[in-house]
Write an enzyme that holds these catalytic residues in place. Structure first.
Site, PDB file in Angstrom:
ATOM      1  N   GLY A 140       0.813  -1.214   0.000  1.00  0.00           N
ATOM      2  CA  GLY A 140       0.000   0.000   0.000  1.00  0.00           C
ATOM      3  C   GLY A 140       0.842   1.258   0.000  1.00  0.00           C
ATOM      4  CG  ASN A 141      -0.377   4.662  -1.653  1.00  0.00           C
ATOM      5  OD1 ASN A 141      -1.042   5.555  -1.137  1.00  0.00           O
ATOM      6  ND2 ASN A 141      -0.838   3.924  -2.663  1.00  0.00           N
ATOM      7  NE  ARG A 142       5.042   6.468   4.696  1.00  0.00           N
ATOM      8  CZ  ARG A 142       5.127   5.703   5.776  1.00  0.00           C
ATOM      9  NH1 ARG A 142       4.141   5.656   6.628  1.00  0.00           N
ATOM     10  NH2 ARG A 142       6.210   4.985   5.987  1.00  0.00           N
TER      11      ARG A 142
END
Ligand code: CTP
Ligand code: CA
Length: 231
Positions: free
Chosen positions: A33-35
């Protein structure tokens, strides 16, 4: 507050906003995932509703309540985001890709949880995800030849750490979008914070600098620029 000073310049317009960040499954319990928090995309959706637009918000893994008045489609992966955005883009006037789409996904999704076994773990092989923004630009380019170019305005977002203008310009051209909102990364800006700062690049015309401020303000300026392009 959002409504304060807002205009009705998007009445009768159908807009699509993607928000959040995609998750690419490794197995049933793990993902890459990412932020991205989704705050900027949600601010864009709220502002567009306030200005009279019919809004579809494609939200990828956002832990925020649905904005009132928007149709919300929740997705998880880049493949799902692509399906939802392309479907909503049919007949839409504007598409704004504020979501952070994972560039890669695991080639294989394990059907069962990967177990810890003696020795080193197996590598995870990745493959490229489709570039949704580039696909929207390409689709419009083809439709232009058929005399029905839509969506009329396509907006991309990008985070660049260096050579912001040069990288931004190249990306704008590569994606075939009209506006590229280039976030300035660093100094506690962008991810999960209420503030943002950006430079908006246009396919035709000068860059517009948006000073550090609430994501709501940036959203307002983006819609000003979009509204100015709608005929
Ligand atoms: N985007 C997209 N599909 C992807 C990747 C990105 O639609 N598979 C969109 C994002 O939503 C954003 C824009 O493209 O609006 C720019 O994303 P960015 O990650 O900055 O661009 P990339 O082409 O992925 O280049 P980079 O190598 O810098 O990550
Ligand atoms: Ca990327």
């Amino acid at each position: 507050d959002v409504l304060k000073g807002s205009t009705a310049d998007l009445v009768g317009r159908r807009v699509v906003v993607s928000a959040g960040g995609t998750r690419e499954a490794i197995d049933p319990v793990r993902f890459i995932g990412n932020r991205s928090s989704g705050l900027q995309g949600y601010a864009l959706a709220r502002t567009a509703v306030a200005r009279g637009a019919e809004v579809t918000l494609v939200a990828a893994n956002v832990g925020l309540p649905d904005p009132a008045g928007a149709r919300v489609v929740r997705v998880e992966s880049a493949i799902q985001l692509r399906e939802a955005v392309l479907a909503a883009a049919e007949g839409a006037d504007v598409v704004v890709m504020a979501a952070a789409v994972a560039d890669f996904r695991p080639v294989r999704q394990q059907a069962t949880k990967i177990k810890k076994t003696p020795g080193e773990p197996e590598p995870i092989y990745l493959t490229k995800n489709p570039d949704i923004l580039a696909e929207l630009g390409e689709t419009r380019r083809k439709r232009r030849e058929e005399g029905r170019p839509y969506p009329e305005v396509i907006v991309g977002f990008a985070a660049e750490t260096d050579d912001v203008l040069a990288n931004g310009r190249a990306k704008l051209a590569r994606k075939g979008c009209d506006l590229l909102v280039v976030n300035q990364v660093g100094e506690n800006l962008a991810f999960g914070t209420p503030d943002n700062a950006a430079i908006v690049l246009a396919a035709d015309g000068d860059p517009v600098e948006i000073p550090r401020g609430p994501k709501e303000d940036l959203a307002g300026i983006v819609w000003d620029l979009v509204a100015g392009r709608l005929v």
